[in-house]
Design a protein around this motif. Structure first.
Motif, PDB file in Angstrom:
ATOM      1  N   ASP A  12       0.845  -1.262   0.150  1.00  0.00           N
ATOM      2  CA  ASP A  12      -0.006  -0.079  -0.058  1.00  0.00           C
ATOM      3  C   ASP A  12       0.973   1.459  -0.028  1.00  0.00           C
ATOM      4  OD1 ASP A  12      -1.975  -1.760   0.004  1.00  0.00           O
ATOM      5  OD2 ASP A  12      -2.880  -1.141   1.948  1.00  0.00           O
ATOM      6  N   ARG A  13       1.983   1.438   0.897  1.00  0.00           N
ATOM      7  CA  ARG A  13       2.940   2.531   0.759  1.00  0.00           C
ATOM      8  C   ARG A  13       3.354   2.699  -0.586  1.00  0.00           C
ATOM      9  NH1 ARG A  13       7.951   2.891   0.484  1.00  0.00           N
ATOM     10  NH2 ARG A  13       9.071   4.732   1.184  1.00  0.00           N
ATOM     11  N   VAL A  14       3.702   1.865  -1.160  1.00  0.00           N
ATOM     12  CA  VAL A  14       4.066   1.883  -2.587  1.00  0.00           C
ATOM     13  C   VAL A  14       3.169   2.605  -3.548  1.00  0.00           C
ATOM     14  CG1 VAL A  14       5.570   0.993  -4.570  1.00  0.00           C
ATOM     15  CG2 VAL A  14       6.154   0.030  -2.456  1.00  0.00           C
ATOM     16  N   ILE A  15       2.024   1.880  -3.654  1.00  0.00           N
ATOM     17  CA  ILE A  15       0.895   2.233  -4.486  1.00  0.00           C
ATOM     18  C   ILE A  15       0.667   3.722  -4.176  1.00  0.00           C
ATOM     19  CG2 ILE A  15      -1.441   1.879  -4.907  1.00  0.00           C
ATOM     20  CD1 ILE A  15      -0.865  -1.127  -4.428  1.00  0.00           C
ATOM     21  N   GLU A  16       0.597   4.250  -2.658  1.00  0.00           N
ATOM     22  CA  GLU A  16       0.319   5.496  -2.475  1.00  0.00           C
ATOM     23  C   GLU A  16       1.156   6.470  -3.079  1.00  0.00           C
ATOM     24  OE1 GLU A  16      -1.270   7.617   1.684  1.00  0.00           O
ATOM     25  OE2 GLU A  16       0.704   6.960   1.759  1.00  0.00           O
ATOM     26  N   ILE A  72      11.415   2.864 -10.555  1.00  0.00           N
ATOM     27  CA  ILE A  72      11.364   1.719  -9.699  1.00  0.00           C
ATOM     28  C   ILE A  72      12.581   0.869  -9.965  1.00  0.00           C
ATOM     29  CG2 ILE A  72      10.160  -0.297  -8.722  1.00  0.00           C
ATOM     30  CD1 ILE A  72       7.636   0.943  -9.931  1.00  0.00           C
ATOM     31  N   ASN A  73      13.468   0.872  -8.745  1.00  0.00           N
ATOM     32  CA  ASN A  73      14.780   0.066  -8.586  1.00  0.00           C
ATOM     33  C   ASN A  73      14.384  -0.996  -7.916  1.00  0.00           C
ATOM     34  OD1 ASN A  73      17.031   1.625  -9.886  1.00  0.00           O
ATOM     35  ND2 ASN A  73      16.179   3.018  -8.756  1.00  0.00           N
ATOM     36  N   LEU A 110      11.970   4.441  -6.143  1.00  0.00           N
ATOM     37  CA  LEU A 110      11.224   3.665  -5.112  1.00  0.00           C
ATOM     38  C   LEU A 110      11.725   2.381  -5.199  1.00  0.00           C
ATOM     39  CD1 LEU A 110       7.188   4.596  -5.646  1.00  0.00           C
ATOM     40  CD2 LEU A 110       9.035   4.905  -3.895  1.00  0.00           C
ATOM     41  N   ALA A 111      11.474   1.331  -4.309  1.00  0.00           N
ATOM     42  CA  ALA A 111      11.867   0.007  -4.355  1.00  0.00           C
ATOM     43  C   ALA A 111      10.533  -0.744  -3.855  1.00  0.00           C
ATOM     44  CB  ALA A 111      12.843  -0.529  -3.382  1.00  0.00           C
ATOM     45  N   MET A 112      10.103  -1.724  -4.678  1.00  0.00           N
ATOM     46  CA  MET A 112       9.058  -2.479  -4.324  1.00  0.00           C
ATOM     47  C   MET A 112       9.461  -3.371  -3.037  1.00  0.00           C
ATOM     48  SD  MET A 112       6.529  -2.081  -6.641  1.00  0.00           S
ATOM     49  CE  MET A 112       5.599  -3.520  -6.524  1.00  0.00           C
ATOM     50  N   GLY A 113      10.420  -3.919  -3.042  1.00  0.00           N
ATOM     51  CA  GLY A 113      10.849  -4.815  -1.696  1.00  0.00           C
ATOM     52  C   GLY A 113      10.040  -6.166  -1.869  1.00  0.00           C
ATOM     53  N   TYR A 114      10.584  -7.151  -1.262  1.00  0.00           N
ATOM     54  CA  TYR A 114       9.910  -8.484  -1.401  1.00  0.00           C
ATOM     55  C   TYR A 114       8.380  -8.159  -0.304  1.00  0.00           C
ATOM     56  CZ  TYR A 114      14.112 -10.513  -3.560  1.00  0.00           C
ATOM     57  OH  TYR A 114      15.040 -11.001  -4.199  1.00  0.00           O
ATOM     58  N   PRO A 115       7.697  -9.006  -0.568  1.00  0.00           N
ATOM     59  CA  PRO A 115       6.540  -9.239   0.169  1.00  0.00           C
ATOM     60  C   PRO A 115       6.853  -9.939   1.609  1.00  0.00           C
ATOM     61  CG  PRO A 115       6.040 -10.710  -1.278  1.00  0.00           C
ATOM     62  CD  PRO A 115       7.430  -9.918  -1.795  1.00  0.00           C
ATOM     63  N   GLY A 116       5.930  -9.475   2.571  1.00  0.00           N
ATOM     64  CA  GLY A 116       6.110 -10.313   3.876  1.00  0.00           C
ATOM     65  C   GLY A 116       5.373 -11.640   3.580  1.00  0.00           C
ATOM     66  N   VAL A 164       8.207  12.164   2.108  1.00  0.00           N
ATOM     67  CA  VAL A 164       8.647  11.760   0.809  1.00  0.00           C
ATOM     68  C   VAL A 164       9.927  12.070   0.303  1.00  0.00           C
ATOM     69  CG1 VAL A 164       6.251  11.913  -0.150  1.00  0.00           C
ATOM     70  CG2 VAL A 164       7.574  13.716  -0.141  1.00  0.00           C
ATOM     71  N   ALA A 165      10.679  12.828   1.276  1.00  0.00           N
ATOM     72  CA  ALA A 165      12.084  13.492   0.868  1.00  0.00           C
ATOM     73  C   ALA A 165      13.057  12.452   0.648  1.00  0.00           C
ATOM     74  CB  ALA A 165      12.405  14.177   2.112  1.00  0.00           C
ATOM     75  N   PRO A 166      13.224  11.319   1.356  1.00  0.00           N
ATOM     76  CA  PRO A 166      14.001  10.304   1.156  1.00  0.00           C
ATOM     77  C   PRO A 166      13.715   9.693  -0.327  1.00  0.00           C
ATOM     78  CG  PRO A 166      13.606   9.889   3.355  1.00  0.00           C
ATOM     79  CD  PRO A 166      12.566  11.076   2.530  1.00  0.00           C
ATOM     80  N   ASP A 167      12.498   9.637  -0.702  1.00  0.00           N
ATOM     81  CA  ASP A 167      12.407   9.028  -2.066  1.00  0.00           C
ATOM     82  C   ASP A 167      12.332  10.123  -3.126  1.00  0.00           C
ATOM     83  OD1 ASP A 167      11.500   6.700  -0.932  1.00  0.00           O
ATOM     84  OD2 ASP A 167       9.446   7.312  -0.631  1.00  0.00           O
ATOM     85  N   VAL A 168      12.272  11.280  -2.818  1.00  0.00           N
ATOM     86  CA  VAL A 168      12.387  12.169  -3.752  1.00  0.00           C
ATOM     87  C   VAL A 168      13.867  12.596  -4.127  1.00  0.00           C
ATOM     88  CG1 VAL A 168      11.739  14.844  -4.523  1.00  0.00           C
ATOM     89  CG2 VAL A 168       9.974  13.235  -3.646  1.00  0.00           C
ATOM     90  N   LEU A 169      14.758  12.556  -3.148  1.00  0.00           N
ATOM     91  CA  LEU A 169      16.063  13.382  -3.122  1.00  0.00           C
ATOM     92  C   LEU A 169      17.113  12.308  -3.209  1.00  0.00           C
ATOM     93  CD1 LEU A 169      15.670  16.179  -0.516  1.00  0.00           C
ATOM     94  CD2 LEU A 169      15.331  16.419  -2.898  1.00  0.00           C
ATOM     95  N   SER A 170      16.818  11.062  -3.080  1.00  0.00           N
ATOM     96  CA  SER A 170      18.161  10.071  -2.720  1.00  0.00           C
ATOM     97  C   SER A 170      18.613   9.974  -4.169  1.00  0.00           C
ATOM     98  CB  SER A 170      17.570   8.760  -2.326  1.00  0.00           C
ATOM     99  OG  SER A 170      17.176   9.039  -0.992  1.00  0.00           O
ATOM    100  N   HIS A 171      17.980   9.859  -5.201  1.00  0.00           N
ATOM    101  CA  HIS A 171      18.491   9.393  -6.548  1.00  0.00           C
ATOM    102  C   HIS A 171      18.916  11.070  -7.139  1.00  0.00           C
ATOM    103  CE1 HIS A 171      14.385  10.899  -7.592  1.00  0.00           C
ATOM    104  NE2 HIS A 171      14.665  11.026  -8.717  1.00  0.00           N
ATOM    105  N   ARG A 172      19.036  12.023  -6.701  1.00  0.00           N
ATOM    106  CA  ARG A 172      19.372  13.324  -7.141  1.00  0.00           C
ATOM    107  C   ARG A 172      20.686  13.654  -6.613  1.00  0.00           C
ATOM    108  NH1 ARG A 172      14.826  15.627  -9.544  1.00  0.00           N
ATOM    109  NH2 ARG A 172      12.778  14.457  -8.739  1.00  0.00           N
ATOM    110  N   VAL A 173      21.109  12.846  -5.574  1.00  0.00           N
ATOM    111  CA  VAL A 173      22.567  13.237  -5.026  1.00  0.00           C
ATOM    112  C   VAL A 173      23.526  12.299  -5.519  1.00  0.00           C
ATOM    113  CG1 VAL A 173      21.294  14.540  -3.261  1.00  0.00           C
ATOM    114  CG2 VAL A 173      22.084  12.101  -2.810  1.00  0.00           C
ATOM    115  N   ILE A 174      24.823  12.680  -5.512  1.00  0.00           N
ATOM    116  CA  ILE A 174      25.919  11.830  -5.438  1.00  0.00           C
ATOM    117  C   ILE A 174      26.803  11.819  -4.330  1.00  0.00           C
ATOM    118  CG2 ILE A 174      28.338  11.422  -7.051  1.00  0.00           C
ATOM    119  CD1 ILE A 174      26.655  12.792  -9.232  1.00  0.00           C
ATOM    120  N   ILE A 175      27.050  10.938  -3.565  1.00  0.00           N
ATOM    121  CA  ILE A 175      27.677  10.928  -2.577  1.00  0.00           C
ATOM    122  C   ILE A 175      29.364  10.675  -2.787  1.00  0.00           C
ATOM    123  CG2 ILE A 175      25.636  10.116  -1.184  1.00  0.00           C
ATOM    124  CD1 ILE A 175      27.251   7.271  -0.754  1.00  0.00           C
TER     125      ILE A 175
END
Length: 316
Positions: A23-27, A41-42, A170-176, A274-285
């Protein structure tokens, strides 16, 4: 006009019949759809990335196309080609799969940069230029791209400029275990996607997208967003920070999330969520941060936690 929350609830309930326990990913995907952005989606194969895109298209009653990326895929295979009509002896344009409402670009990093770039104009400007002729695209246009973060042989990593075009990663991740058990029960006779029916329409989606634009963002919250993004440009573990496009995506996605939660205004919690999902792929560490096994997401989450929220929201 249907409230944004009711619109989101009926779509989430419908899609979750196919995509179980996510549900979180769908939202998040619905929030980006309403804000007019695109999703990357990675994740590893088989976790439901394609089914998510198909379920969304069916639920909205929209046209859906899928492009399976391979190294020999050409830009014309995406945008379309001018073909000689032997009857009239004139060239006619045959539209490619990009001319749709919801487009799934599967394993985008398996095709060449030249073909990847064919998507950029459509993503940013909702138009396609072929041999000097510019063609406007229908609205809405929503692109979901996927890539496998594990297999790198025969891939072409997306450059930073192209990653920046995606509102969210986003990452879907394995289901529980329980969700996976429910998934197995659901497909024992036939796949749930075959029985899925539309619960909305193109017209309703456009109305809700317009209503999402009206979500209120106070000046103090805008300052909060800018502070977070600006810190990514100064952080000692980050080599390249987020661009102003990241600030815009963060604001728009937070507004859409607020609407899906039933509010006519955004709050700091929407931004923080939402900040981690929005910004993580935009930065180079920096390399030294990688040596310490720090990830982009870890650093962005640290930044979000370090920026104080505006005083008026603390009192509330």
């Amino acid at each position: 006009m249907i409230p944004i929350k009711d619109f989101g609830s009926k779509l989430l309930n419908n899609i979750s019949r196919v995509i179980v326990g996510k549900d979180r990913v769908i939202e998040r995907v619905l929030a980006v759809l309403l804000s007019g952005g695109h999703v990357l989606i990675n994740d590893v194969p088989g976790v439901g990335k394609t089914m998510l895109a198909r379920s969304l298209a069916v639920s909205l009653g929209l046209e859906f196309n899928r492009i399976q990326c391979t190294p020999d895929l050409l830009p014309g295979d995406v945008t379309g080609l001018n073909i000689l009509d032997l009857k009239t002896n004139e060239f006619t344009f045959r539209k490619g799969p990009i001319f749709t409402e919801i487009l799934l670009v599967d394993e985008i990093n398996r095709t060449t940069p030249r073909t990847q770039s064919a998507l950029l104009e459509a993503m940013a400007e909702r138009q396609v230029t072929v041999e000097g002729r510019t063609l406007k695209m229908e609205s809405p246009f929503f692109l979901i791209a996927t890539q496998n973060p594990v297999e790198f042989e025969g891939t072409f990593p997306l450059p930073e400029a192209q990653l920046d075009r995606f509102a969210i990663s986003l990452a879907m991740g394995y289901p529980g275990e329980q969700s996976e058990k429910g998934l197995l029960k659901g497909i024992s006779s036939e796949h749930p996607i075959t029985a899925l029916k539309p619960v909305s329409s193109r017209e309703e989606l456009i109305d809700v997208m317009k209503k999402t634009k009206e979500i209120i963002v106070e000046d103090s919250l805008l300052g909060y967003i800018v502070s977070i993004v600006n810190e990514t440009r100064k952080h000692r573990e980050i080599q390249l920070g987020a661009s102003p496009r990241g600030s815009i995506a963060l604001m728009e996605t937070a507004k859409a999330l607020a609407g899906l939660r039933g509010r006519s205004f955004a709050i700091p919690d929407d931004v923080k969520e939402v900040a981690p999902d929005v910004l993580s792929h935009r930065v180079i560490i920096r390399p030294e941060a990688r040596l310490m096994r720090r990830t982009n997401r870890d650093i962005v989450m640290d930044i979000v936690q370090s920026i104080p929220i505006p005083l008026e929201y603390e009192k509330a």
